[in-house]
Design an enzyme around this catalytic site. Structure first.
Site, PDB file in Angstrom:
ATOM      1  CG  ASN A  28      -0.362  -0.022   2.504  1.00  0.00           C
ATOM      2  OD1 ASN A  28       0.742  -0.544   2.676  1.00  0.00           O
ATOM      3  ND2 ASN A  28      -1.026   0.551   3.473  1.00  0.00           N
ATOM      4  CD  GLU A  69       4.307  -1.255  13.573  1.00  0.00           C
ATOM      5  OE1 GLU A  69       3.114  -0.948  13.779  1.00  0.00           O
ATOM      6  OE2 GLU A  69       5.220  -0.942  14.350  1.00  0.00           O
ATOM      7  CB  CYS A  82      -2.503   0.029   8.296  1.00  0.00           C
ATOM      8  SG  CYS A  82      -1.216   1.260   8.565  1.00  0.00           S
ATOM      9  CD  GLU A 131       8.825  -1.083  12.836  1.00  0.00           C
ATOM     10  OE1 GLU A 131       8.750  -0.367  11.835  1.00  0.00           O
ATOM     11  OE2 GLU A 131       9.049  -2.309  12.759  1.00  0.00           O
TER      12      GLU A 131
HETATM   13  P1  NAP Z   1       0.217  -9.244   3.432  1.00  0.00           P
HETATM   14  O1  NAP Z   1      -0.469 -10.066   2.427  1.00  0.00           O
HETATM   15  O2  NAP Z   1       0.206  -9.672   4.850  1.00  0.00           O
HETATM   16  O3  NAP Z   1       1.715  -9.096   2.919  1.00  0.00           O
HETATM   17  C1  NAP Z   1       2.689  -8.286   3.569  1.00  0.00           C
HETATM   18  C2  NAP Z   1       4.077  -8.730   3.139  1.00  0.00           C
HETATM   19  O4  NAP Z   1       4.316 -10.025   3.676  1.00  0.00           O
HETATM   20  C3  NAP Z   1       4.249  -8.856   1.634  1.00  0.00           C
HETATM   21  O5  NAP Z   1       5.567  -8.518   1.271  1.00  0.00           O
HETATM   22  C4  NAP Z   1       4.001 -10.333   1.420  1.00  0.00           C
HETATM   23  O6  NAP Z   1       4.572 -10.786   0.234  1.00  0.00           O
HETATM   24  C5  NAP Z   1       4.701 -10.900   2.631  1.00  0.00           C
HETATM   25  N1  NAP Z   1       4.292 -12.263   3.009  1.00  0.00           N
HETATM   26  C6  NAP Z   1       3.148 -12.920   2.728  1.00  0.00           C
HETATM   27  N2  NAP Z   1       3.180 -14.170   3.255  1.00  0.00           N
HETATM   28  C7  NAP Z   1       4.361 -14.290   3.900  1.00  0.00           C
HETATM   29  C8  NAP Z   1       4.985 -15.324   4.646  1.00  0.00           C
HETATM   30  N3  NAP Z   1       4.390 -16.502   4.849  1.00  0.00           N
HETATM   31  N4  NAP Z   1       6.204 -15.092   5.175  1.00  0.00           N
HETATM   32  C9  NAP Z   1       6.813 -13.912   5.007  1.00  0.00           C
HETATM   33  N5  NAP Z   1       6.294 -12.883   4.297  1.00  0.00           N
HETATM   34  C10 NAP Z   1       5.074 -13.067   3.756  1.00  0.00           C
HETATM   35  O7  NAP Z   1      -0.303  -7.750   3.443  1.00  0.00           O
HETATM   36  P2  NAP Z   1      -0.651  -6.852   2.197  1.00  0.00           P
HETATM   37  O8  NAP Z   1      -1.927  -7.356   1.594  1.00  0.00           O
HETATM   38  O9  NAP Z   1       0.562  -6.692   1.339  1.00  0.00           O
HETATM   39  O10 NAP Z   1      -0.907  -5.443   2.905  1.00  0.00           O
HETATM   40  C11 NAP Z   1      -2.109  -5.063   3.447  1.00  0.00           C
HETATM   41  C12 NAP Z   1      -2.118  -5.269   4.940  1.00  0.00           C
HETATM   42  O11 NAP Z   1      -1.025  -4.576   5.533  1.00  0.00           O
HETATM   43  C13 NAP Z   1      -3.373  -4.697   5.590  1.00  0.00           C
HETATM   44  O12 NAP Z   1      -3.852  -5.602   6.549  1.00  0.00           O
HETATM   45  C14 NAP Z   1      -2.863  -3.425   6.273  1.00  0.00           C
HETATM   46  O13 NAP Z   1      -3.637  -3.010   7.366  1.00  0.00           O
HETATM   47  C15 NAP Z   1      -1.498  -3.855   6.672  1.00  0.00           C
HETATM   48  N6  NAP Z   1      -0.655  -2.688   6.918  1.00  0.00           N
HETATM   49  C16 NAP Z   1      -0.317  -2.399   8.204  1.00  0.00           C
HETATM   50  C17 NAP Z   1       0.457  -1.259   8.462  1.00  0.00           C
HETATM   51  C18 NAP Z   1       0.852  -0.901   9.866  1.00  0.00           C
HETATM   52  O14 NAP Z   1       1.746  -0.079  10.021  1.00  0.00           O
HETATM   53  N7  NAP Z   1       0.225  -1.457  10.886  1.00  0.00           N
HETATM   54  C19 NAP Z   1       0.882  -0.454   7.410  1.00  0.00           C
HETATM   55  C20 NAP Z   1       0.512  -0.792   6.103  1.00  0.00           C
HETATM   56  C21 NAP Z   1      -0.261  -1.924   5.862  1.00  0.00           C
HETATM   57  P3  NAP Z   1       3.624 -10.960  -1.074  1.00  0.00           P
HETATM   58  O15 NAP Z   1       2.821  -9.731  -1.238  1.00  0.00           O
HETATM   59  O16 NAP Z   1       4.639 -11.118  -2.133  1.00  0.00           O
HETATM   60  O17 NAP Z   1       2.815 -12.175  -0.816  1.00  0.00           O
END
Ligand code: NAP
Length: 479
Positions: A149, A247, A281, A460
């Site tokens: 994002n 996070e 997020c 963080e």
């Molecule tokens: P995601 O599907 O959880 O993926 C996040 C990262 O983790 C990506 O680089 C993903 O790679 C990787 N990943 C997936 N499976 C993994 C595994 N088994 N082991 C290690 N890494 C793995 O999240 P997203 O859909 O990209 O992002 C949206 C989410 O992020 C939302 O829930 C949002 O709220 C959250 N977010 C939180 C914050 C915060 O600061 N709290 C900030 C921004 C976003 P791939 O994409 O290549 O699978």
């Protein structure tokens, strides 16, 4: 079409498998690049390079490391236009948003952590007959896993403090949005970073990401992403005793009290719900409104949201671009179907906009407001992470807090009131890591950032990042 490479030991290298993934521009559905589908062999290679570099990098002075971060910041600033275009192409977000939010914040992150490291201090504890002092030592190799994002913004938020504290980094960006991370690798090379200090491995999370967090030589994992993925990361990292920062997701409330500055609150609630297509997020996707102004507020909100322009991300007039992928839009649309089955009424949006080619093939969705749902419904409690907000009336502070705190997430909230005492009272009672009063997304990089409940573990930001990316050691000297 360009083929991207992994970045290991200051060289751009192809994946061991020779297999590449398509990088799709979500606004048009076009394939814009090929990126490595890395596996455990690539991760091994990158971690070995980082490990080799980490010993000498740890011996450099704070000033040298801070200078490197400042140099990176300057190069990001110099390439800001190109980076904003790429971030928009990869994510679907408006170029204007990338140019005013993502890229300037990436510059600010590198500059801020360079300054923070230069000015940090450690503690000393005097006791009778002895003096204790604390040293902060690098961890070695750290893994940075980031979502799609805010790609460069969140990578820089982790890379800068990790490097300035003397660690070597292996980063795995989301495979959906790899382009600006590749430019960051070029920038590290351009500014003369020592080989192996910053490494980048592209590919799927379940393959490259999982191999990285499970790698024995990775001492810490800083992960930003969804809550379900965070649980998998924790499951893999905990038995290996790795330091872990998580996070995760949010379902954040925007609380509108009757004594708010009405126009500012309408504007604030609309922005909090729909900035970046609702894919931050911290987005306020549950708008809780004092019943005495509920009808008037919802009416004004709907007018404001209907005026938002959805479409060509390159146009300065565009408010919302495309969602990150067609698959993600399908998931968000699934929630619209669910909302109707749960008794919700769509007040505005809910449809794909009709756009001229090439955007007719893009993953666009109109900003959507849904009323009439129970505050306990799935639509109103699960993270949708798209341009969808629900509105709910409340009566009095107690009920507002019950609804706001009644979800498993606890990332952030914003509240809108002119009553200072109420603001302090409600802020203290909200179960979140961040509360904004009469504003949203205003960030000071020194403050702790993170979530409670299912929104994460650890903090963080500022000194919290410097502490996470280092280990403290006490030295006790008998005097
Ligand atoms: P995601 O599907 O959880 O993926 C996040 C990262 O983790 C990506 O680089 C993903 O790679 C990787 N990943 C997936 N499976 C993994 C595994 N088994 N082991 C290690 N890494 C793995 O999240 P997203 O859909 O990209 O992002 C949206 C989410 O992020 C939302 O829930 C949002 O709220 C959250 N977010 C939180 C914050 C915060 O600061 N709290 C900030 C921004 C976003 P791939 O994409 O290549 O699978």
């Amino acid at each position: 079409m360009t083929s991207k490479a992994n970045f290991i030991s200051n060289a751009f290298v192809p994946p061991a498998s020779g297999v590449y993934l398509d990088d799709i521009a979500p606004a048009t559905g076009e394939c814009i690049a090929k990126i490595p589908r890395s596996n455990a062999a690539d991760v091994d290679h990158a971690v070995a390079a980082a490990r080799k570099a980490s010993a000498s990098w740890a011996r450099t002075t704070v000033a040298e490391r801070a200078d490197l971060c400042d140099a990176v910041a300057s190069r990001i600033a110099a390439r800001a236009d190109e980076l904003a275009q790429l971030e928009s192409l990869d994510t679907g977000k408006p170029v204007k948003l990338a140019a005013t939010l993502d890229i300037p914040r990436a510059v600010a992150n590198f500059r801020f952590f360079a300054g923070a490291a230069r000015h940090t201090s450690t503690a000393a504890h005097e006791m009778d007959g002895a003096l204790n002092y604390t040293l902060r030592r690098p961890l070695g190799v750290v893994a940075l896993i980031t979502p799609w994002n805010l790609p460069l913004y969140l990578l820089s938020w982790k890379a800068a403090p990790a490097l300035v504290m003397g660690n070597a980094v292996v980063a795995k960006p989301s495979e959906l949005t790899p382009l600006t991370a590749s430019v960051l690798a070029e920038i590290f090379k351009e500014v003369g970073a020592p080989a192996g200090v910053f490494n980048l491995v592209h590919g799927f999370g379940a393959e490259a990401g999982q191999a990285l967090i499970e790698h024995r030589d990775v001492a810490a994992v800083s992960f930003t992403g969804g809550t379900a993925t965070g649980a998998r990361v924790a499951h893999a990292a905990a038995p290996l005793f790795k330091k872990l920062s998580l996070e995760l997701g949010g379902k954040n409330a925007t609380l509108i009290f009757a004594d708010c500055d009405f126009d500012a609150a309408v504007e604030g609630a609309a922005r909090a719900a729909f900035l970046n297509q609702g894919q931050i997020c911290l987005c306020g996707s549950r708008i809780l409104i004092d019943r005495s102004i509920y009808d008037r507020f919802v009416e004004a909100l709907v007018v404001r949201v209907r005026a938002m322009r959805v479409g060509d991300p390159r146009s300065p007039e565009t408010t919302l671009g495309a969602l990150v992928s067609a698959a993600h839009r399908d998931k968000v649309e699934g929630y619209l179907t669910l909302a109707k089955s749960e008794g919700g009424t769509i007040l505005c949006g809910g449809k794909r906009p009709s756009l001229a080619p090439p955007f007719d093939r893009g993953a666009f969705l109109e900003p959507t407001i849904i009323a009439g749902l129970s505050t306990k419904s799935r639509t109103a409690t699960q993270e949708i992470f798209g341009p969808v907000a629900t509105v709910h009336p409340f009566e009095g502070e107690t009920e507002a807090l019950e609804i706001a705190n009644g979800v498993r997430y606890g990332l952030s909230a914003s509240l809108w009131t002119r009553d200072l005492s109420r603001a302090h009272r409600v802020a203290a009672a909200l179960e979140t890591g961040t509360v904004w009063v009469n504003t949203w997304l205003l960030r000071d990089l020194r403050v702790p950032f993170g979530g409670v409940k299912d929104s994460g573990v650890g903090r963080e930001g500022g000194v919290h990042s410097l502490e996470f990316f280092s280990e403290s050691k006490n030295v006790c000297v008998k005097v």
